[in-house]
Write an enzyme that holds these catalytic residues in place. Sequence first.
Site: not given
Length: 254
Positions: A138, A151
């Site tokens: 990501s 996260y």
Amino acid sequence: MAIANKNIIFVAGLGGIGFDTSREIVKSGPKNLVILDRIENPAAIAELKALNPKVTVTFYPYDVTVPVAETTKLLKTIFDKLKTVDLLINGAGILDDYQIERTIAVNFTGTVNTTTAIMAFWDKRKGGPGGVIANICSVTGFNAIYQVPVYSASKAAALSFTNSLAKLAPITGVTAYSINPGITKTTLVHKFNSWLDVEPRVAELLLEHPTQTTLQCAQNFVKAIEANQNGAIWKLDLGRLEAIEWTKHWDSGI
């Protein structure tokens, strides 16, 4: 890497970005696409099969949080059937900073364990043929969304792991690169929990900014697969594909 006639394993290939990427992969004509996912979706598998009847699409249930030994057993079943596998895509991910342990288990440990398991079949030191790994990380691995620090940290860890895999390629024969999507319109980002509720509107705030569709992301994902650059850090953001130059601030010297 030309996708045509290749054997590909796709972990979490039925998710938002995953499913559109599976569609684009099938259009490119691999010999086999093996999808490993936690929840079976017969309609999605049927759609992929109909999209290109020349491609063999198979599904196995798989939870990335199982022990490495269980993953190795599943991979043996797949390798016994296909004989060779060219590409492993690790795509499992969750976005919920309420679930600290599970976030780390799925987003980071699951990627490490699945990769570790396939090394038993690919590692050239064991007589293996080598292979290619594409890890979905990501852009939060570059710079965190600080309201979801768990996260973001899990994705930074996955990115670091992938960069190390690439440097180990001369030893193992296994190359690797990372796929780092920006904010993409998926169910993952429509509603999620921030750490300790520091920002209850984090999902809403992110979606106020420009995003990309899952199809745009998937099409660029396929371009990255075809480029097949060991060590590449691909940013897939706003419908564009860009190779990131990583800044080195320290070197172990070994």
